[in-house]
Design an enzyme around this catalytic site. Structure first.
Site, PDB file in Angstrom:
ATOM      1  N   HIS A 138     -20.563   9.602  12.568  1.00 48.39           N
ATOM      2  CA  HIS A 138     -18.978   8.983  12.358  1.00 48.39           C
ATOM      3  C   HIS A 138     -18.271   9.926  11.241  1.00 48.39           C
ATOM      4  CE1 HIS A 138     -19.976   4.246  13.346  1.00 48.39           C
ATOM      5  NE2 HIS A 138     -20.248   5.425  14.451  1.00 48.39           N
ATOM      6  N   GLU A 181     -16.181   9.148   8.891  1.00 45.19           N
ATOM      7  CA  GLU A 181     -16.460   8.962   7.382  1.00 45.19           C
ATOM      8  C   GLU A 181     -17.501   9.763   7.057  1.00 45.19           C
ATOM      9  OE1 GLU A 181     -14.973   4.993   9.511  1.00 45.19           O
ATOM     10  OE2 GLU A 181     -16.188   6.781   9.913  1.00 45.19           O
ATOM     11  N   CYS A 198     -17.320   1.365   9.718  1.00 45.35           N
ATOM     12  CA  CYS A 198     -18.397   0.419  10.210  1.00 45.35           C
ATOM     13  C   CYS A 198     -19.323  -0.036   8.847  1.00 45.35           C
ATOM     14  CB  CYS A 198     -19.137   0.918  11.291  1.00 45.35           C
ATOM     15  SG  CYS A 198     -20.296   2.067  10.701  1.00 45.35           S
ATOM     16  N   CYS A 238     -21.064   3.220   7.414  1.00 41.22           N
ATOM     17  CA  CYS A 238     -20.098   4.100   6.879  1.00 41.22           C
ATOM     18  C   CYS A 238     -19.621   3.257   5.258  1.00 41.22           C
ATOM     19  CB  CYS A 238     -18.933   4.255   7.633  1.00 41.22           C
ATOM     20  SG  CYS A 238     -19.298   5.584   8.886  1.00 41.22           S
TER      21      CYS A 238
END
Length: 162
Positions: free
Chosen positions: A83, A85, A111, A114
């Site tokens: 991801h 992040e 999410c 993260c």
């Protein structure tokens, strides 16, 4: 009176526009997500969602989650991508950049995976314009005392004065 052409973006608009530009590098077929970690009005690191370094990505192989019928916001472990992040936090670690007490500008809210990384990395604020399909992650950030703020999606215009 300033014309629209001469209007400077706010700091939120500036960094959100940067996150949106970073998202253009994404190799995900479902969502283009970009993140910028900022401290004292300085961009420290960026990240976008895509395959691990040197690995084949979804542009080349197709989306495994689509093939398996996995709903957005669930089963994050079944994905080739790291991801945005996570990549922004990893870049800070790789380059020895202190991101404690920083702000993350991200096109989407995080999410749960993260969100946990954001808490432990010492990031204090997350600014986004789009909600990712993970309400529990937003609750988790609130419980951890992380400010989660929504802003309007930035316009897609860059004004050049050559």
């Amino acid at each position: 009176m300033k014309s629209e052409e001469n209007k400077r973006p706010t700091w939120d608009e500036y960094f959100m526009k940067m996150a949106s530009l970073v998202a253009e590098r994404s190799t995900c077929l479902r969502h283009h997500v970009g993140a910028v970690i900022v401290k004292e009005k300085r961009a420290l690191t960026t990240g976008y969602n895509g395959a691990a370094k040197g690995m084949k990505d979804c542009l080349e192989l197709g989306c495994l989650r689509d093939e398996l019928g996995i709903e957005s916001g669930t089963r994050h472990e079944i994905c080739r991508a790291i991801h945005a992040e996570q990549n922004a936090i990893i870049q800070a670690g790789v380059h020895g950049i202190n991101i404690s007490n920083s702000t993350m500008y991200c096109t989407h809210t995080p999410c749960m995976i993260c969100a946990k990384m954001i808490v432990n990395a010492g990031i204090k604020k997350v600014v986004s314009y789009h909600d990712y399909a993970d309400e529990e992650a937003r609750k988790f950030l609130k419980e951890a005392g992380i400010e989660l703020r929504k802003v309007p999606r930035p316009n897609n215009i860059i004004i050049f004065k050559d």
